[in-house]
Each structure stands twice: as C-alpha cells, then as structure tokens.
Design a protein around this motif. Sequence first.
Motif, PDB file in Angstrom:
ATOM      1  N   ARG A   1       0.835  -1.211   0.000  1.00 28.16           N
ATOM      2  CA  ARG A   1       0.000   0.000   0.000  1.00 28.16           C
ATOM      3  C   ARG A   1       0.871   1.263   0.000  1.00 28.16           C
ATOM      4  O   ARG A   1       0.605   2.219  -0.740  1.00 28.16           O
ATOM      5  CB  ARG A   1      -0.913  -0.007   1.226  1.00 28.16           C
ATOM      6  CG  ARG A   1      -1.833   1.202   1.363  1.00 28.16           C
ATOM      7  CD  ARG A   1      -2.911   1.200   0.324  1.00 28.16           C
ATOM      8  NE  ARG A   1      -3.860   2.273   0.520  1.00 28.16           N
ATOM      9  CZ  ARG A   1      -4.861   2.541  -0.291  1.00 28.16           C
ATOM     10  NH1 ARG A   1      -5.049   1.794  -1.377  1.00 28.16           N
ATOM     11  NH2 ARG A   1      -5.669   3.535  -0.055  1.00 28.16           N
ATOM     12  N   LEU A   2       1.913   1.245   0.797  1.00 24.92           N
ATOM     13  CA  LEU A   2       2.816   2.391   0.868  1.00 24.92           C
ATOM     14  C   LEU A   2       3.523   2.611  -0.469  1.00 24.92           C
ATOM     15  O   LEU A   2       3.734   3.745  -0.895  1.00 24.92           O
ATOM     16  CB  LEU A   2       3.846   2.189   1.988  1.00 24.92           C
ATOM     17  CG  LEU A   2       3.312   2.291   3.419  1.00 24.92           C
ATOM     18  CD1 LEU A   2       4.396   1.929   4.426  1.00 24.92           C
ATOM     19  CD2 LEU A   2       2.778   3.702   3.699  1.00 24.92           C
ATOM     20  N   ILE A   3       3.899   1.498  -1.122  1.00 27.53           N
ATOM     21  CA  ILE A   3       4.540   1.609  -2.431  1.00 27.53           C
ATOM     22  C   ILE A   3       3.586   2.244  -3.442  1.00 27.53           C
ATOM     23  O   ILE A   3       3.976   3.115  -4.232  1.00 27.53           O
ATOM     24  CB  ILE A   3       5.014   0.222  -2.917  1.00 27.53           C
ATOM     25  CG1 ILE A   3       6.164  -0.281  -2.028  1.00 27.53           C
ATOM     26  CG2 ILE A   3       5.454   0.284  -4.377  1.00 27.53           C
ATOM     27  CD1 ILE A   3       6.569  -1.703  -2.311  1.00 27.53           C
ATOM     28  N   LEU A   4       2.302   1.806  -3.388  1.00 26.45           N
ATOM     29  CA  LEU A   4       1.307   2.375  -4.306  1.00 26.45           C
ATOM     30  C   LEU A   4       1.092   3.866  -4.037  1.00 26.45           C
ATOM     31  O   LEU A   4       0.984   4.666  -4.973  1.00 26.45           O
ATOM     32  CB  LEU A   4      -0.016   1.614  -4.163  1.00 26.45           C
ATOM     33  CG  LEU A   4      -0.039   0.174  -4.681  1.00 26.45           C
ATOM     34  CD1 LEU A   4      -1.406  -0.452  -4.425  1.00 26.45           C
ATOM     35  CD2 LEU A   4       0.294   0.122  -6.171  1.00 26.45           C
ATOM     36  N   ILE A   5       1.027   4.225  -2.744  1.00 27.64           N
ATOM     37  CA  ILE A   5       0.823   5.635  -2.382  1.00 27.64           C
ATOM     38  C   ILE A   5       2.013   6.473  -2.840  1.00 27.64           C
ATOM     39  O   ILE A   5       1.855   7.573  -3.376  1.00 27.64           O
ATOM     40  CB  ILE A   5       0.603   5.774  -0.863  1.00 27.64           C
ATOM     41  CG1 ILE A   5      -0.758   5.173  -0.466  1.00 27.64           C
ATOM     42  CG2 ILE A   5       0.680   7.239  -0.431  1.00 27.64           C
ATOM     43  CD1 ILE A   5      -1.025   5.168   1.019  1.00 27.64           C
ATOM     44  N   ARG A   6       3.234   5.927  -2.629  1.00 31.65           N
ATOM     45  CA  ARG A   6       4.430   6.650  -3.053  1.00 31.65           C
ATOM     46  C   ARG A   6       4.437   6.832  -4.563  1.00 31.65           C
ATOM     47  O   ARG A   6       4.792   7.914  -5.070  1.00 31.65           O
ATOM     48  CB  ARG A   6       5.671   5.890  -2.598  1.00 31.65           C
ATOM     49  CG  ARG A   6       6.970   6.592  -2.947  1.00 31.65           C
ATOM     50  CD  ARG A   6       8.153   5.861  -2.369  1.00 31.65           C
ATOM     51  NE  ARG A   6       9.401   6.540  -2.736  1.00 31.65           N
ATOM     52  CZ  ARG A   6      10.598   6.130  -2.332  1.00 31.65           C
ATOM     53  NH1 ARG A   6      10.724   5.062  -1.545  1.00 31.65           N
ATOM     54  NH2 ARG A   6      11.681   6.789  -2.713  1.00 31.65           N
ATOM     55  N   ARG A   7       4.054   5.789  -5.275  1.00 27.85           N
ATOM     56  CA  ARG A   7       3.991   5.880  -6.732  1.00 27.85           C
ATOM     57  C   ARG A   7       2.947   6.903  -7.166  1.00 27.85           C
ATOM     58  O   ARG A   7       3.179   7.686  -8.094  1.00 27.85           O
ATOM     59  CB  ARG A   7       3.675   4.498  -7.312  1.00 27.85           C
ATOM     60  CG  ARG A   7       3.629   4.472  -8.843  1.00 27.85           C
ATOM     61  CD  ARG A   7       3.274   3.094  -9.340  1.00 27.85           C
ATOM     62  NE  ARG A   7       4.288   2.115  -8.936  1.00 27.85           N
ATOM     63  CZ  ARG A   7       4.166   0.802  -9.122  1.00 27.85           C
ATOM     64  NH1 ARG A   7       3.049   0.328  -9.689  1.00 27.85           N
ATOM     65  NH2 ARG A   7       5.106  -0.024  -8.742  1.00 27.85           N
TER      66      ARG A   7
ATOM     67  N   ILE B   1       1.250  12.321  -9.083  1.00 23.44           N
ATOM     68  CA  ILE B   1       0.634  13.633  -8.830  1.00 23.44           C
ATOM     69  C   ILE B   1       1.657  14.748  -9.015  1.00 23.44           C
ATOM     70  O   ILE B   1       1.379  15.788  -9.617  1.00 23.44           O
ATOM     71  CB  ILE B   1       0.031  13.671  -7.409  1.00 23.44           C
ATOM     72  CG1 ILE B   1      -1.194  12.747  -7.328  1.00 23.44           C
ATOM     73  CG2 ILE B   1      -0.357  15.091  -7.017  1.00 23.44           C
ATOM     74  CD1 ILE B   1      -1.774  12.615  -5.937  1.00 23.44           C
ATOM     75  N   THR B   2       2.869  14.512  -8.489  1.00 21.45           N
ATOM     76  CA  THR B   2       3.939  15.507  -8.624  1.00 21.45           C
ATOM     77  C   THR B   2       4.262  15.773 -10.093  1.00 21.45           C
ATOM     78  O   THR B   2       4.452  16.921 -10.505  1.00 21.45           O
ATOM     79  CB  THR B   2       5.205  15.035  -7.881  1.00 21.45           C
ATOM     80  OG1 THR B   2       4.894  14.800  -6.504  1.00 21.45           O
ATOM     81  CG2 THR B   2       6.315  16.064  -7.990  1.00 21.45           C
ATOM     82  N   LYS B   3       4.301  14.712 -10.886  1.00 18.16           N
ATOM     83  CA  LYS B   3       4.589  14.864 -12.308  1.00 18.16           C
ATOM     84  C   LYS B   3       3.473  15.645 -13.008  1.00 18.16           C
ATOM     85  O   LYS B   3       3.751  16.524 -13.844  1.00 18.16           O
ATOM     86  CB  LYS B   3       4.753  13.474 -12.947  1.00 18.16           C
ATOM     87  CG  LYS B   3       5.124  13.532 -14.425  1.00 18.16           C
ATOM     88  CD  LYS B   3       5.307  12.130 -14.998  1.00 18.16           C
ATOM     89  CE  LYS B   3       5.659  12.196 -16.485  1.00 18.16           C
ATOM     90  NZ  LYS B   3       5.825  10.847 -17.069  1.00 18.16           N
ATOM     91  N   GLN B   4       2.211  15.339 -12.667  1.00 17.13           N
ATOM     92  CA  GLN B   4       1.089  16.070 -13.262  1.00 17.13           C
ATOM     93  C   GLN B   4       1.147  17.554 -12.906  1.00 17.13           C
ATOM     94  O   GLN B   4       0.921  18.425 -13.757  1.00 17.13           O
ATOM     95  CB  GLN B   4      -0.242  15.491 -12.763  1.00 17.13           C
ATOM     96  CG  GLN B   4      -0.560  14.103 -13.280  1.00 17.13           C
ATOM     97  CD  GLN B   4      -1.907  13.622 -12.766  1.00 17.13           C
ATOM     98  OE1 GLN B   4      -2.950  14.031 -13.285  1.00 17.13           O
ATOM     99  NE2 GLN B   4      -1.892  12.784 -11.738  1.00 17.13           N
TER     100      GLN B   4
ATOM    101  N   VAL C   1      -6.490  11.247  -9.645  1.00 17.58           N
ATOM    102  CA  VAL C   1      -5.924  10.213  -8.766  1.00 17.58           C
ATOM    103  C   VAL C   1      -6.450   8.859  -9.220  1.00 17.58           C
ATOM    104  O   VAL C   1      -7.664   8.652  -9.313  1.00 17.58           O
ATOM    105  CB  VAL C   1      -6.304  10.465  -7.289  1.00 17.58           C
ATOM    106  CG1 VAL C   1      -5.729   9.380  -6.392  1.00 17.58           C
ATOM    107  CG2 VAL C   1      -5.807  11.838  -6.842  1.00 17.58           C
ATOM    108  N   SER C   2      -5.532   7.935  -9.521  1.00 22.29           N
ATOM    109  CA  SER C   2      -5.939   6.599  -9.962  1.00 22.29           C
ATOM    110  C   SER C   2      -6.061   5.625  -8.788  1.00 22.29           C
ATOM    111  O   SER C   2      -6.716   4.589  -8.896  1.00 22.29           O
ATOM    112  CB  SER C   2      -4.930   6.056 -10.985  1.00 22.29           C
ATOM    113  OG  SER C   2      -3.631   5.981 -10.409  1.00 22.29           O
TER     114      SER C   2
END
Length: 298
Positions: A18-24, A29-32, A47-48
Amino acid sequence: MFILFIVAIVAAALLLFRLILIRRELGRITKQLRCYNSGETGKKIDVSLFDRRLEALASEINRQSHLIVEANAQRTQIENELRQAIANISHDIRTPLTSIFGYIQLLEAESITPDEKLQYVTIVKNRTKRLQSLLNDFFELSVIESLDYPLRPDKIELTNLVSDILFGFYDSFNEREITPEIRLPDENVHLYADESAIRRVVENLLANTIKHAAGHVQIWLEPKPETVDLIIVNDAQKLVGSDVHLLFNRFYTADRTRSSQGSGLGLSIAKSLMNKMNGSLTAKLDGEKLTMTCNWKR
C-alpha cells in the motif's frame, strides 16, 4: 502462534504494498503538477489510487489552480482596463487642452475684433470648465474606490430625498421637453445609508437620463419588505444589448465617440457608490427601453 506470525507477515506485506502504491501515486501527482505549472498541459490532477486523503489533496490542488487561473484572468482584465483608461484619460484631457491652446493663439492675433475676442474668451472659459469637471470626476472616482473611503450612514427619509432631487432637475427635464412619469410611495420610506452618497447616485442617474433619453421617461420608487428599488426607464435607441454590461465601465459612451458633454464617469461613480453602500446598480435593455435599477437593503 504460527498463524499469528503468518497473519502479521501478510499484513506487513499488504501495508508495504500500500505504501509503495501511495508513493507511486504521489510521484504521479507531482509529475502532473509539474507539467501543469510548466504549461505543458491544462489538465487537472486526477488520482488513480483510491485513497480519501490523496483525493482530498488532489481536489485542493485543483481548487488552488482554479483560483490562480481566475486571479490571472482578473489581473489581465484589470491591466487591459487600465491601459484603456489611460488612453481615454489622455484623449479626454488632450482634447480640451488643444482647443484652449488654439483659441489662446487666436486671442493673441492683433487683427481680431472685440466681438471675436469676447467669443474666444467664452469658448476658452467653457473648455476650461469642461477640463475642470473632467479632472474632478477622475479625482472623485479614485477617492470613492479607495479602501478607506468614508461613509456616514444615518437614518434618512428616502421618499423626501428623491422628491427633492427630482425637483432640482425640473428645469433640465423641461429644457429637453421631457415630462417624466414619476411614482413615489405615499408613505415615507426610511433607509439607513449615507445621504450624500445616495444623492450623488440619483443625480448621476438623472443626469445620464436627461442627456441620452428620447421620449418617455419613467421614474418610480418601490419599497419592498427587505429592500427599496429606485427604477428609471427611458428610451435608448443608440444602445444595443451587448453594450448594456459596459454602461458602468469608465469612459464608456454608447455612440462610441468622446462626448464633449461629460467624462463618461457618472455611471461608474454611481456604481462604485452603490457597491460601497452594499447595494446594487444594474441595467437591463428590453427592446429600446433601458431600465436602471438601484437596490438598497432596508
């Protein structure tokens, strides 16, 4: 015990996943946001990954972006209006100054007759009064729109005040051969407001009506439970529907020429004063009938 150990490992693995998914997702979001800020895209952040906190974050970022876009659009509009205002100010001041200078040169000529001299002096005097009136309007509008413009609200009798102002315009209406249809309530409508501001608003509206009206004019004061409306209706043959929202802009004239009779600031001053009093001044065009409505809260 072994089962608990297995459950703990599975829970830890799920949490890590879950943490990996949130970090990804945060990276996404940062890239967008980076692409949006650089102007590469105007697309809002999405947000996907289903996560209420991430969705709330994205929503607030999108809201902030929208506010920035609105602020930039408003700033651009103000800058455009300022440029137009400066151009109009330059034109409106230069015109009477050029005329005054021209007639002064004529007065310096030795060949002019006494009658011509008197005529030129009269013209110069009128142009000077016009310029003085113009500068006074500029100054008044700048003072009214300042944040610390003082209002002195008090309990006033609006019916008597409007009646008194209308009486002062009797000769002006008569000169234009206009007999306005006036309807005032029998009872005295009381209002808590700045009397001098109300007087200025009504005088500006009546002056504008007399200057541009052709034909029938209606003026009535309409008290309501929570508000009071002053309504002025007149013919406006030179006005088109798309121009109505421009009426309160500085220096606007319906015939698209720089009038020698006024600065074009009267309605703008009235609008600013109504805003200062937490009231409203609106215009509506129905066919060739222009309706101006002042609305005060009781």
